[in-house]
Design a protein around this motif. Structure first.
Motif, short mmCIF file in Angstrom:
data_model
loop_
_atom_site.label_atom_id
_atom_site.label_comp_id
_atom_site.label_asym_id
_atom_site.label_seq_id
_atom_site.Cartn_x
_atom_site.Cartn_y
_atom_site.Cartn_z
N LEU A 1 0.84 -1.20 0.00
CA LEU A 1 0.00 0.00 0.00
C LEU A 1 0.87 1.24 0.00
O LEU A 1 1.88 1.31 0.71
N GLU B 1 -0.55 4.95 0.29
CA GLU B 1 -1.76 5.76 0.34
C GLU B 1 -1.47 7.16 0.83
O GLU B 1 -0.92 7.36 1.91
N ALA C 1 -10.58 6.70 -0.60
CA ALA C 1 -9.64 5.88 0.17
C ALA C 1 -10.26 5.39 1.48
O ALA C 1 -9.74 4.48 2.11
N ASN D 1 -13.35 -0.19 -3.34
CA ASN D 1 -11.92 -0.49 -3.39
C ASN D 1 -11.13 0.42 -2.45
O ASN D 1 -9.96 0.71 -2.68
N SER D 2 -11.78 0.88 -1.40
CA SER D 2 -11.13 1.75 -0.43
C SER D 2 -10.01 1.01 0.29
O SER D 2 -10.07 -0.21 0.46
N SER D 3 -9.01 1.75 0.74
CA SER D 3 -7.91 1.17 1.50
C SER D 3 -8.28 0.98 2.96
O SER D 3 -7.85 0.03 3.61
N PHE E 1 -7.05 -0.70 8.06
CA PHE E 1 -6.63 -1.19 6.76
C PHE E 1 -7.39 -2.48 6.46
O PHE E 1 -7.54 -3.32 7.33
N ARG F 1 -6.72 -5.11 4.83
CA ARG F 1 -5.99 -6.36 4.60
C ARG F 1 -5.16 -6.75 5.82
O ARG F 1 -4.69 -5.90 6.56
#
Length: 371
Positions: free
Chosen positions: A40, A42, A49, A61-63, A100, A102
């Motif tokens: 990432l 960002e 985001a 698709n936001s972070s 986040f 992920r």
């Protein structure tokens, strides 16, 4: 009387334990990510985001996701802004958490942050929290706003008195400063303003009595948050640590800002260990078991990423002429301050968790056997 005593022990233990993907902030909902790590970079230049957990769509698709309601997180002026506000009815303060989307299982996390902890009782945090209650933190607290605290704890057992808390050369509540966590299978290092402030080696965390390492080794959720120290899993402990918020007007707010964040994944192949007995456990092949005989240092491989996460030879610093200091003065005695976290305070019980649980368990066992 035996059952009530045992119930008291369980209640005490659970009252201090961290849950899955949560930190000290009691308002954290503990939403864990669902996807593996992905690099990432960002800068929050786009409002897309950040999404809210209450309205996120399948196509998003936001972070990052804002998880608290009411939602006081937003993208403003090219940054992630997290606010702590008085509740409309004046009963307390409402904070913000953005995480986040992920998992991260080892890696380097770099964030340019301005703390919002401008008054006693306000806590700003950067945290990595796993599904079994372990956490790697960088915290800023209003009672000592010129410091950043580098801390970690494992298996849900909150520990605040062992943090490294260096004095920063510039005001972290007024200036954006680069912070970094380098989390590897065999070592964990925190950086502030380009300088390492603490390193923990996994081999040094072995607990002989428990036959395990006290080292974070499970995939974790990255989050940023600002919250009231009174709104925690143990208010007495966190208020002794961060101070207590005064009663301000209803339009008062405290703001933490994140200018940018980068994530460099060490590995994106390992998902969290499942606690479902019907599920297949996935474990990293690079690690020795968490329990069992402690390995020699060479048995926890350093991998071929010899320079992974290390600082460049000439790191960029906001003010290279001023170094981070761990020095203390009579008016700012770090050792006494941290030691005081584990003593009883007027805000509530804040004695060291291990001591309290040990004493209560001993009483329970004595009661069970009629001693």
């Amino acid at each position: 009387m035996k059952a009530p005593i045992l119930l008291g022990v369980v209640s005490l233990f659970m009252g201090h334990a961290l849950g899955a993907c949560t930190g000290m902030n009691a308002a954290d909902r503990g939403i864990c990510p669902t996807d593996k790590c992905q690099a990432l970079d960002e800068d929050f230049s786009l409002v897309s985001a950040l999404d809210s957990s209450s309205s996120i769509s399948a196509s998003s698709n936001s972070s990052f996701i804002s998880e608290q309601q009411p939602d006081h997180a937003s993208i403003k002026s090219g940054g992630l802004v997290l606010s702590l506000k008085r509740s409309p009815n004046g009963s307390g303060y409402e904070g913000s958490t953005a995480y986040f989307r992920r998992w991260i299982h080892y890696g380097t996390i770099t964030a340019v942050v301005r703390s919002g902890s401008t008054a006693p009782g306000v806590v700003s945090s950067l945290q990595l929290q796993d599904s079994i209650g372990s956490s790697i933190d960088m915290d800023w607290v209003g009672i000592s706003s010129n410091r950043v605290q580098a801390n970690y704890y494992t298996s849900g057992q909150l520990e605040l008195s062992q943090a490294a808390a260096p004095i920063l050369p510039i005001d972290p509540t007024d200036t954006f400063i680069e912070y970094r966590i380098v989390w590897l299978p065999n070592s964990l290092t925190w950086y502030a303003n380009g300088l390492a402030v603490r390193t923990v080696n996994r081999r040094d965390t072995w607990a002989e009595g428990e036959q395990r390492f006290h080292y974070p080794d499970q995939p974790a959720r990255l989050s940023f948050s600002i919250w009231d120290s009174a709104n925690s899993i143990n208010p007495g402990l966190t208020q002794a640590w961060a101070g207590s918020l005064a009663t301000y007007s209803t339009d008062t707010q405290f703001t933490m800002a994140v200018k940018s964040v980068t994530v460099q994944c060490y590995s994106n192949f390992t998902m969290p260990v499942s606690h479902d007995t019907n599920a297949t456990q996935t474990a990293s092949s690079t690690l020795a078991p968490t329990t069992g005989t402690p390995p020699a240092p060479s048995s926890v491989p350093s991998s071929n990423l010899s320079n992974f996460g290390r600082e460049p030879e000439q790191p960029t610093r906001l003010d290279s002429s001023r170094s981070i200091s761990s020095a203390v003065s009579p008016s700012d005695d770090l050792s006494n301050w941290l030691a005081g976290i584990t003593s009883t305070s007027s805000s509530g019980p804040s004695q060291h968790l291990g001591t309290m649980v040990g004493i209560c368990m001993a009483i329970s066992i004595a009661a069970l056997f009629g001693l």
